[in-house]
Design a protein around this motif. Structure first.
Motif, PDB file in Angstrom:
ATOM      1  N   ASP A  75       3.772   3.368 -10.812  1.00 38.67           N
ATOM      2  CA  ASP A  75       3.560   4.131  -9.579  1.00 38.67           C
ATOM      3  C   ASP A  75       3.659   5.631  -9.828  1.00 38.67           C
ATOM      4  O   ASP A  75       2.880   6.420  -9.295  1.00 38.67           O
TER       5      ASP A  75
ATOM      6  N   ASP B 170      -9.112   4.815 -13.069  1.00 36.36           N
ATOM      7  CA  ASP B 170      -8.463   5.873 -12.295  1.00 36.36           C
ATOM      8  C   ASP B 170      -8.497   7.236 -12.970  1.00 36.36           C
ATOM      9  O   ASP B 170      -8.659   8.246 -12.312  1.00 36.36           O
TER      10      ASP B 170
ATOM     11  N   CYS C 283      -2.469  12.341  -8.891  1.00 36.40           N
ATOM     12  CA  CYS C 283      -2.969  12.896  -7.628  1.00 36.40           C
ATOM     13  C   CYS C 283      -2.408  14.286  -7.347  1.00 36.40           C
ATOM     14  O   CYS C 283      -2.665  14.856  -6.287  1.00 36.40           O
TER      15      CYS C 283
ATOM     16  N   GLU D 246      -6.628   2.163   3.517  1.00 33.93           N
ATOM     17  CA  GLU D 246      -6.633   2.995   2.308  1.00 33.93           C
ATOM     18  C   GLU D 246      -5.662   4.169   2.395  1.00 33.93           C
ATOM     19  O   GLU D 246      -5.898   5.221   1.807  1.00 33.93           O
ATOM     20  N   GLY D 247      -4.574   4.001   3.129  1.00 35.27           N
ATOM     21  CA  GLY D 247      -3.534   5.023   3.183  1.00 35.27           C
ATOM     22  C   GLY D 247      -3.878   6.259   3.975  1.00 35.27           C
ATOM     23  O   GLY D 247      -3.107   7.225   3.985  1.00 35.27           O
TER      24      GLY D 247
ATOM     25  N   SER E 239      -0.192   8.709  -2.188  1.00 34.18           N
ATOM     26  CA  SER E 239      -1.279   9.439  -2.855  1.00 34.18           C
ATOM     27  C   SER E 239      -2.084  10.229  -1.831  1.00 34.18           C
ATOM     28  O   SER E 239      -2.449  11.392  -2.071  1.00 34.18           O
ATOM     29  N   HIS E 240      -2.354   9.607  -0.684  1.00 33.51           N
ATOM     30  CA  HIS E 240      -3.102  10.301   0.364  1.00 33.51           C
ATOM     31  C   HIS E 240      -2.299  11.479   0.912  1.00 33.51           C
ATOM     32  O   HIS E 240      -2.857  12.569   1.138  1.00 33.51           O
TER      33      HIS E 240
ATOM     34  N   THR F  99      -1.330  -2.257   7.119  1.00 28.38           N
ATOM     35  CA  THR F  99      -2.339  -1.880   6.127  1.00 28.38           C
ATOM     36  C   THR F  99      -3.351  -3.003   5.892  1.00 28.38           C
ATOM     37  O   THR F  99      -3.119  -4.153   6.232  1.00 28.38           O
TER      38      THR F  99
ATOM     39  N   GLY G  98       0.786  -1.231   0.000  1.00 26.14           N
ATOM     40  CA  GLY G  98       0.000   0.000   0.000  1.00 26.14           C
ATOM     41  C   GLY G  98       0.814   1.275   0.000  1.00 26.14           C
ATOM     42  O   GLY G  98       0.308   2.348   0.350  1.00 26.14           O
TER      43      GLY G  98
ATOM     44  N   THR H 174       2.011   3.149  -2.528  1.00 27.44           N
ATOM     45  CA  THR H 174       1.518   4.165  -3.461  1.00 27.44           C
ATOM     46  C   THR H 174       0.227   4.782  -2.959  1.00 27.44           C
ATOM     47  O   THR H 174       0.011   5.994  -3.079  1.00 27.44           O
ATOM     48  N   THR H 175      -0.647   3.967  -2.368  1.00 29.58           N
ATOM     49  CA  THR H 175      -1.899   4.486  -1.809  1.00 29.58           C
ATOM     50  C   THR H 175      -1.616   5.470  -0.681  1.00 29.58           C
ATOM     51  O   THR H 175      -2.247   6.533  -0.590  1.00 29.58           O
TER      52      THR H 175
ATOM     53  N   GLN I 178      -4.020  -3.840  -9.887  1.00 26.03           N
ATOM     54  CA  GLN I 178      -2.973  -4.123  -8.913  1.00 26.03           C
ATOM     55  C   GLN I 178      -3.298  -5.455  -8.252  1.00 26.03           C
ATOM     56  O   GLN I 178      -4.413  -5.664  -7.783  1.00 26.03           O
TER      57      GLN I 178
END
Length: 350
Positions: free
Chosen positions: A49, A312, A56, A216-217, A25-26, A184, A19, A21-22, A301
């Motif tokens: 990635d 996305d 984002c 979810e990050g 992104s957050h 995660t 997780g 990248t998630t 993924q």
């Protein structure tokens, strides 16, 4: 306390599909008032990635602040890639206030920390902290040990399991190097799985390390940014399986890039990836598919047989070409068989 004149860098490490990248992104979308920059160190030939993160981008972390290093592990390409990238980010106007480095899922973090001791950059940046992500469900299932059926008893009863796989060493090195561990996907693991994962991590950690559940990050940036750990000066507290070795090997893993044909049914693609996980022992799949009649690209993924997919963003002016990166342990990989499953027409033509 870290020298406040130095630019802080947070290293985000974690096993394949944990997780990272998630999370980043957050952070990009919720930077806590900081101007961020991101360095993505891809494993493979396709910057998936980097593409996700650039999608984002916001004013506090515009697309030009997100840079990719796809030519190899950062710590093996310090002079050629890493230092010029850091210097380019520091030269941006306005200058970033914090840099986040997303390592490859196969990276050993300690050699990367040693890279921060290079004369060209050691007076300019400091490692604010190392954040390790661990997939709660995967850790609880013991996927990093040789004997999955007996992993729980072995992990908790024995500090040194014989015949460890390369994946177990990667996982343990990432945990040992961390200042904070983010556990995660707790929803997939359930309460019992989360408790088991925490017990396994505690048994392997060389010192008490905070473990935080994250879905979810989503985490307050104040929790993981601004730790002032100066990790580059704290190497002895971060033991590694590879201490005493000048080099570390990346030959245990191989990545295969597959251009895939247009997809009419995303679930059919999911079924093919699940088949790969069962027949070819793949570790990770990440990339995009072009779904016929859809303006959005499909982000795919997978970790083993667990596949996630979502639309996305629009393809825009980019070629509508589906492409997946498949990662497997070197001894298990069969490129022809992988291509035969993901792109049968292409494989037959070859």
């Amino acid at each position: 306390m870290a020298d406040l004149a130095k630019l802080p860098v947070t290293v985000v490490t974690g096993f394949l599909g944990s997780g990272k990248t998630t999370l980043i992104s957050h952070l990009i979308q919720n930077p806590g008032g900081k101007r961020l920059a991101v360095v993505v160190n891809e494993f493979g030939d396709v910057g998936v990635d980097g593409e996700i993160l650039k999608g984002c981008a916001i004013p506090d972390c515009p697309a030009e602040n997100i840079m990719e290093l796809a030519n190899g592990c950062i710590c093996c390409t310090v002079a050629d890639d890493f230092i010029p990238t850091i210097e380019a980010l520091m030269a941006l106007e306005p200058r970033p206030e914090h840099i986040i480095i997303e390592t490859s899922g196969l990276a050993l973090p300690k050699p990367l920390l040693k890279a921060f001791d290079w004369p060209d950059i050691r007076s300019k940046i400091t490692v604010d902290g190392v954040i390790a992500l661990a997939d709660a469900e995967a850790v609880a299932a013991g996927r990093f040990a040789t004997d999955v059926a007996r992993v729980d008893a072995q992990r908790l009863a024995d500090d040194s399991i014989d015949h460890e796989t390369p994946l177990s060493e990667v996982f343990e090195d990432q945990i040992s190097c961390a200042d904070i561990i983010l556990l995660t996907k707790p929803d997939l693991a359930g309460p019992d799985g989360v408790a088991k994962a925490k017990a396994i991590i505690a048994a392997q950690a060389p010192r008490p390390i905070p473990v935080i559940e994250v879905a979810e990050g989503a985490i307050d940036p104040r929790v993981i940014l601004g730790l002032e750990a100066a990790a580059e000066d704290d190497m002895d507290a971060r033991p590694s399986h590879h201490d005493g070795h000048d080099d570390h090997e990346h030959d245990d893993f191989e990545s295969i890039v597959v251009d895939i044909p247009d997809v009419t049914d995303p679930l059919e693609l999911v079924a093919r990836i699940e088949k790969l996980a069962k027949t070819q022992n793949i570790l990770r799949v990440k990339g995009y598919a072009n779904v016929s009649g859809k303006p959005m690209r499909l982000l795919v993924q997978a970790v083993g047989a667990r596949v996630r997919h979502q639309y996305d963003q629009p393809w825009g002016d980019r070629p509508r070409q589906g492409r997946l990166v498949v990662i497997a342990e070197h001894d298990d990989v069969d490129p022809a068989a992988i291509r035969a499953v993901l792109a049968p027409a292409q494989a037959a033509a070859e």
